[in-house]
Scaffold this motif. Structure first.
Motif, PDB file in Angstrom:
ATOM      1  N   ILE A   1       5.478  -6.893  -0.551  1.00 57.28           N
ATOM      2  CA  ILE A   1       5.843  -6.208   0.679  1.00 57.28           C
ATOM      3  C   ILE A   1       4.724  -5.286   1.156  1.00 57.28           C
ATOM      4  CG2 ILE A   1       7.458  -4.542   1.707  1.00 57.28           C
ATOM      5  CD1 ILE A   1       8.669  -7.293   1.169  1.00 57.28           C
ATOM      6  N   TYR A   2       4.186  -4.463   0.247  1.00 57.85           N
ATOM      7  CA  TYR A   2       3.244  -3.406   0.638  1.00 57.85           C
ATOM      8  C   TYR A   2       1.782  -3.754   0.395  1.00 57.85           C
ATOM      9  CZ  TYR A   2       7.486  -0.679   0.884  1.00 57.85           C
ATOM     10  OH  TYR A   2       8.738  -0.227   1.194  1.00 57.85           O
ATOM     11  N   GLY A   3       1.503  -4.866  -0.237  1.00 62.69           N
ATOM     12  CA  GLY A   3       0.134  -5.270  -0.497  1.00 62.69           C
ATOM     13  C   GLY A   3      -0.288  -4.973  -1.923  1.00 62.69           C
ATOM     14  N   PRO A   4      -1.389  -5.581  -2.369  1.00 67.05           N
ATOM     15  CA  PRO A   4      -1.808  -5.462  -3.763  1.00 67.05           C
ATOM     16  C   PRO A   4      -2.221  -4.049  -4.173  1.00 67.05           C
ATOM     17  CG  PRO A   4      -3.449  -6.647  -2.484  1.00 67.05           C
ATOM     18  CD  PRO A   4      -2.266  -6.440  -1.595  1.00 67.05           C
ATOM     19  N   GLU A   5      -2.560  -3.197  -3.224  1.00 70.90           N
ATOM     20  CA  GLU A   5      -3.028  -1.845  -3.538  1.00 70.90           C
ATOM     21  C   GLU A   5      -1.945  -0.783  -3.367  1.00 70.90           C
ATOM     22  OE1 GLU A   5      -6.039  -1.257  -4.779  1.00 70.90           O
ATOM     23  OE2 GLU A   5      -6.400  -3.418  -4.734  1.00 70.90           O
ATOM     24  N   TYR A   6      -0.685  -1.201  -3.354  1.00 70.99           N
ATOM     25  CA  TYR A   6       0.358  -0.211  -3.066  1.00 70.99           C
ATOM     26  C   TYR A   6       0.502   0.829  -4.161  1.00 70.99           C
ATOM     27  CZ  TYR A   6       4.250  -1.361  -6.182  1.00 70.99           C
ATOM     28  OH  TYR A   6       5.057  -1.506  -7.269  1.00 70.99           O
ATOM     29  N   THR A   7       0.043   0.552  -5.374  1.00 69.08           N
ATOM     30  CA  THR A   7       0.169   1.525  -6.463  1.00 69.08           C
ATOM     31  C   THR A   7      -0.958   2.560  -6.476  1.00 69.08           C
ATOM     32  OG1 THR A   7      -0.931  -0.016  -7.957  1.00 69.08           O
ATOM     33  CG2 THR A   7       1.481  -0.009  -7.976  1.00 69.08           C
TER      34      THR A   7
ATOM     35  N   LEU B   1       0.945   5.455  -2.603  1.00 68.75           N
ATOM     36  CA  LEU B   1       2.251   5.906  -3.117  1.00 68.75           C
ATOM     37  C   LEU B   1       2.675   7.199  -2.440  1.00 68.75           C
ATOM     38  CD1 LEU B   1       2.025   5.127  -6.935  1.00 68.75           C
ATOM     39  CD2 LEU B   1       3.391   3.965  -5.200  1.00 68.75           C
ATOM     40  N   ALA B   2       1.730   8.107  -2.222  1.00 70.45           N
ATOM     41  CA  ALA B   2       2.061   9.368  -1.543  1.00 70.45           C
ATOM     42  C   ALA B   2       2.554   9.092  -0.123  1.00 70.45           C
ATOM     43  CB  ALA B   2       0.841  10.279  -1.520  1.00 70.45           C
ATOM     44  N   ARG B   3       1.909   8.162   0.558  1.00 72.26           N
ATOM     45  CA  ARG B   3       2.315   7.810   1.925  1.00 72.26           C
ATOM     46  C   ARG B   3       3.706   7.170   1.928  1.00 72.26           C
ATOM     47  NH1 ARG B   3       2.109   3.113   4.284  1.00 72.26           N
ATOM     48  NH2 ARG B   3       0.718   2.251   2.715  1.00 72.26           N
ATOM     49  N   LEU B   4       3.962   6.284   0.976  1.00 72.38           N
ATOM     50  CA  LEU B   4       5.264   5.624   0.910  1.00 72.38           C
ATOM     51  C   LEU B   4       6.385   6.605   0.600  1.00 72.38           C
ATOM     52  CD1 LEU B   4       4.305   2.353  -0.986  1.00 72.38           C
ATOM     53  CD2 LEU B   4       4.947   2.587   1.420  1.00 72.38           C
TER      54      LEU B   4
END
Length: 100
Positions: A32-38, A43-46
Motif C-alpha cells: 500500500i505505502y511502498g517499499p520504504e514505508y518503514t 512512519l512519522a508522516r503516517l
C-alpha cells in the motif's frame, strides 16, 4: 484479522466503539505505502494522518445498518428499511482515502 465486539454493541467512554479494526501485516502495508514505508520519516508522516473521518463514517454506516435490521425485524414497511440502506450507500459514495 478483523476484531469485533464479542457481545452486542461495545460502548466506550465517548459512546459507541468502532465495530471492527483491521490489522494489516508488514507485507500488505509495503504494497500500500511502498517499499520504504518503514523509514522513520515515513512512519512519522503516517502516524500524523487523521483517521477520525473514516472512523466517523464507519460508525454512521454501522448505525444505519443496525437501524435497517431493527426495522426489518419489526416488520416495518420495506420503504422504511430501504431508507437506511440508501443512507449507507450514500455514505459509501463519499470520497475517502482508501488506504486508511
Amino acid at each position: 484479522m478483523v476484531l469485533k465486539p464479542a457481545e452486542g454493541l461495545a460502548r466506550g467512554p465517548r459512546g459507541l466503539a468502532q465495530p471492527a479494526l483491521k490489522c494489516r501485516g508488514r507485507e500488505y502495508l509495503r504494497l500500500i505505502y511502498g517499499p520504504e514505508y518503514t523509514a522513520p520519516e515515513n512512519l512519522a508522516r503516517l502516524r500524523q494522518r487523521r483517521v477520525r473521518g473514516k472512523q466517523s463514517l464507519a460508525l454512521r454506516e454501522f448505525a444505519l445498518g443496525l437501524e435497517a435490521l431493527y426495522r426489518f425485524v419489526e416488520h416495518e414497511p420495506l420503504y422504511r428499511v430501504h431508507e437506511c440502506v440508501f443512507g449507507v450507500l450514500a455514505l459509501e459514495s463519499e470520497p475517502m482515502d482508501a488506504s486508511l
